[in-house]
Write a protein that holds these residues in place. Structure first.
Motif, mmCIF file in Angstrom:
data_model
loop_
_atom_site.group_PDB
_atom_site.id
_atom_site.type_symbol
_atom_site.label_atom_id
_atom_site.label_comp_id
_atom_site.label_asym_id
_atom_site.label_seq_id
_atom_site.Cartn_x
_atom_site.Cartn_y
_atom_site.Cartn_z
ATOM 1 N N VAL A 222 0.961 -1.358 0.274
ATOM 2 C CA VAL A 222 -0.004 -0.113 0.029
ATOM 3 C C VAL A 222 0.865 1.508 0.056
ATOM 4 C CG1 VAL A 222 -1.908 -1.070 1.038
ATOM 5 C CG2 VAL A 222 -0.255 -0.163 2.460
ATOM 6 N N ASN A 223 2.139 1.028 -0.116
ATOM 7 C CA ASN A 223 3.027 2.371 -0.141
ATOM 8 C C ASN A 223 2.841 2.784 -1.716
ATOM 9 O OD1 ASN A 223 5.020 4.476 -0.357
ATOM 10 N ND2 ASN A 223 6.282 3.362 1.140
ATOM 11 N N PRO A 224 2.203 4.038 -2.004
ATOM 12 C CA PRO A 224 2.265 4.718 -3.446
ATOM 13 C C PRO A 224 3.319 5.515 -3.849
ATOM 14 C CG PRO A 224 1.020 5.944 -1.884
ATOM 15 C CD PRO A 224 1.661 5.176 -1.115
ATOM 16 N N VAL A 225 4.277 5.760 -2.919
ATOM 17 C CA VAL A 225 5.375 6.826 -3.511
ATOM 18 C C VAL A 225 6.072 6.401 -4.764
ATOM 19 C CG1 VAL A 225 7.537 7.915 -2.893
ATOM 20 C CG2 VAL A 225 5.744 7.592 -1.113
ATOM 21 N N GLN A 226 6.477 5.150 -4.740
ATOM 22 C CA GLN A 226 7.170 4.959 -6.355
ATOM 23 C C GLN A 226 6.117 4.959 -7.627
ATOM 24 O OE1 GLN A 226 9.753 1.497 -6.829
ATOM 25 N NE2 GLN A 226 10.346 1.419 -4.505
ATOM 26 N N GLY A 227 5.165 4.635 -7.216
ATOM 27 C CA GLY A 227 4.045 4.599 -8.466
ATOM 28 C C GLY A 227 3.841 6.113 -8.795
ATOM 29 N N LEU A 228 3.527 6.918 -7.566
ATOM 30 C CA LEU A 228 3.117 8.239 -7.925
ATOM 31 C C LEU A 228 4.621 9.066 -8.488
ATOM 32 C CD1 LEU A 228 1.390 9.148 -4.670
ATOM 33 C CD2 LEU A 228 0.480 8.843 -6.904
ATOM 34 N N LEU A 229 5.868 8.683 -8.274
ATOM 35 C CA LEU A 229 6.918 9.280 -8.642
ATOM 36 C C LEU A 229 6.844 8.749 -10.352
ATOM 37 C CD1 LEU A 229 9.635 9.153 -5.750
ATOM 38 C CD2 LEU A 229 8.677 11.101 -7.082
ATOM 39 N N LEU A 230 6.717 7.669 -10.644
ATOM 40 C CA LEU A 230 6.777 7.405 -12.041
ATOM 41 C C LEU A 230 5.816 8.015 -12.929
ATOM 42 C CD1 LEU A 230 8.246 5.590 -14.036
ATOM 43 C CD2 LEU A 230 6.622 3.841 -13.553
ATOM 44 N N LYS B 92 -8.385 9.217 -3.485
ATOM 45 C CA LYS B 92 -7.904 7.928 -3.002
ATOM 46 C C LYS B 92 -9.447 6.925 -3.072
ATOM 47 C CE LYS B 92 -4.704 5.818 0.350
ATOM 48 N NZ LYS B 92 -3.871 6.403 1.465
ATOM 49 N N ALA B 93 -9.297 5.915 -3.669
ATOM 50 C CA ALA B 93 -10.277 5.154 -3.775
ATOM 51 C C ALA B 93 -10.161 4.202 -2.504
ATOM 52 C CB ALA B 93 -10.497 4.465 -5.000
ATOM 53 N N SER B 94 -11.191 2.967 -2.410
ATOM 54 C CA SER B 94 -10.984 1.915 -1.508
ATOM 55 C C SER B 94 -9.786 1.058 -1.594
ATOM 56 C CB SER B 94 -12.146 0.919 -1.685
ATOM 57 O OG SER B 94 -12.172 0.381 -3.146
ATOM 58 N N GLU B 95 -9.336 0.585 -0.543
ATOM 59 C CA GLU B 95 -7.968 -0.234 -0.304
ATOM 60 C C GLU B 95 -6.881 0.658 -0.857
ATOM 61 O OE1 GLU B 95 -9.875 -3.476 -2.385
ATOM 62 O OE2 GLU B 95 -11.334 -3.669 -0.974
ATOM 63 N N GLY B 96 -6.827 1.574 -0.600
ATOM 64 C CA GLY B 96 -5.560 2.443 -1.111
ATOM 65 C C GLY B 96 -5.194 2.689 -2.734
ATOM 66 N N LYS B 97 -6.271 2.172 -3.477
ATOM 67 C CA LYS B 97 -6.231 2.569 -4.919
ATOM 68 C C LYS B 97 -6.283 4.205 -5.036
ATOM 69 C CE LYS B 97 -8.453 1.395 -9.062
ATOM 70 N NZ LYS B 97 -9.334 0.701 -9.995
ATOM 71 N N ILE B 98 -5.463 4.681 -5.952
ATOM 72 C CA ILE B 98 -5.630 6.031 -6.071
ATOM 73 C C ILE B 98 -5.708 6.460 -7.729
ATOM 74 C CG2 ILE B 98 -4.157 8.269 -6.210
ATOM 75 C CD1 ILE B 98 -2.339 7.325 -4.003
ATOM 76 N N LYS B 99 -6.922 7.203 -7.768
ATOM 77 C CA LYS B 99 -7.298 7.506 -9.205
ATOM 78 C C LYS B 99 -6.995 9.018 -9.234
ATOM 79 C CE LYS B 99 -11.001 4.337 -9.713
ATOM 80 N NZ LYS B 99 -11.959 3.860 -10.347
ATOM 81 N N SER C 181 -4.535 12.311 -0.272
ATOM 82 C CA SER C 181 -4.644 12.226 1.112
ATOM 83 C C SER C 181 -5.921 12.963 1.780
ATOM 84 C CB SER C 181 -3.526 12.758 1.689
ATOM 85 O OG SER C 181 -2.331 11.894 1.267
ATOM 86 N N LEU C 182 -6.358 13.836 0.935
ATOM 87 C CA LEU C 182 -7.445 14.806 1.625
ATOM 88 C C LEU C 182 -8.824 14.063 1.318
ATOM 89 C CD1 LEU C 182 -6.223 18.235 -0.242
ATOM 90 C CD2 LEU C 182 -6.221 17.373 2.416
ATOM 91 N N ASN D 238 -4.531 5.070 -12.856
ATOM 92 C CA ASN D 238 -5.059 4.353 -11.671
ATOM 93 C C ASN D 238 -3.743 3.835 -10.984
ATOM 94 O OD1 ASN D 238 -8.083 4.024 -11.734
ATOM 95 N ND2 ASN D 238 -7.506 3.414 -13.912
ATOM 96 N N LEU D 239 -3.563 3.853 -9.785
ATOM 97 C CA LEU D 239 -2.626 3.172 -8.897
ATOM 98 C C LEU D 239 -3.190 2.252 -8.278
ATOM 99 C CD1 LEU D 239 0.591 4.537 -7.577
ATOM 100 C CD2 LEU D 239 -0.943 3.429 -6.007
ATOM 101 N N MET D 240 -2.720 0.982 -8.256
ATOM 102 C CA MET D 240 -3.289 -0.200 -7.635
ATOM 103 C C MET D 240 -2.435 -0.800 -6.909
ATOM 104 S SD MET D 240 -6.007 -2.116 -7.479
ATOM 105 C CE MET D 240 -7.036 -1.955 -8.792
#
Length: 186
Positions: free
Chosen positions: A35-43, A60-67, A184-185, A81-83
């Motif tokens: 669930v750590n999104p940092v590398q995906g967000l940096l890419l 942020k969607a359910s279970e840590g997914k970021i759209k 995060s908001l 989508n970051l899954m």
């Protein structure tokens, strides 16, 4: 730790006949370990910075997914989508990228559109093929992931920098931070 992903992605679009597909990307999916999104967000921030995309929204969607949605310079929306995926035997780097899918709708160059899948292993490539990819030209590659210690990784990053900062990180980090803050908001 993103170097091999950036290099593999750049090599996919290195042939002149594929470069125009970069201007027609409509979807980016990144899978990360845990669930750590940092590398995906940096890419995705690096991709957005290189292609001059602006952030439209992020949540942020359910279970840590970021759209998120980006706006290309021609006004077209790019879906991101970051899954986070649960892994049976997690690695030492939480949030390690394990897969990337880019979809380009450039039908002028590719009669069916183009789907690029990069995976840390062949199983990840197969997982990302789901969802209508058979109707597109498909490029797949397993990305070599160099297993090195955190200390060596940081030393390599710092030695490759110009002065005290990495230009790639300096331009991508503010975009990644904005995505993280927006997610995060919510």
């Amino acid at each position: 730790r993103l170097r091999c992903w950036r290099e593999s992605l750049a090599m996919v679009f290195d042939p002149p006949e594929r470069r125009n597909a970069l201007n027609s990307i409509v979807k980016v999916d990144i899978d990360v370990e845990g669930v750590n999104p940092v590398q995906g967000l940096l890419l995705v921030a690096w991709i957005a910075d290189r292609l001059n995309w602006d952030i439209k929204n992020c949540n942020k969607a359910s279970e840590g997914k970021i759209k998120a949605n980006f706006i290309r310079s021609d006004g077209v929306i790019v879906d991101f989508n970051l899954m986070p995926l649960p892994i049976g035997k997690p690695g030492i780097h939480p949030g390690k990228i394990i897969g990337l899918r880019l979809i380009s709708d450039n039908k002028a160059a590719f009669s069916k559109g183009l789907c690029v899948i990069l995976g840390a292993e062949s199983g990840e490539c197969m997982r990302l093929e789901a969802g209508g990819m058979a109707s597109m030209e498909l490029l797949e590659e397993v990305v070599y992931s160099n297993i090195i210690s955190v200390e060596k990784d940081v030393a390599r990053l710092l030695s490759s920098s110009r002065g005290t900062t990495s230009p790639l990180l300096a331009s991508a980090a503010p975009i990644a931070k904005k995505l993280f803050d927006l997610a995060s908001l919510k």
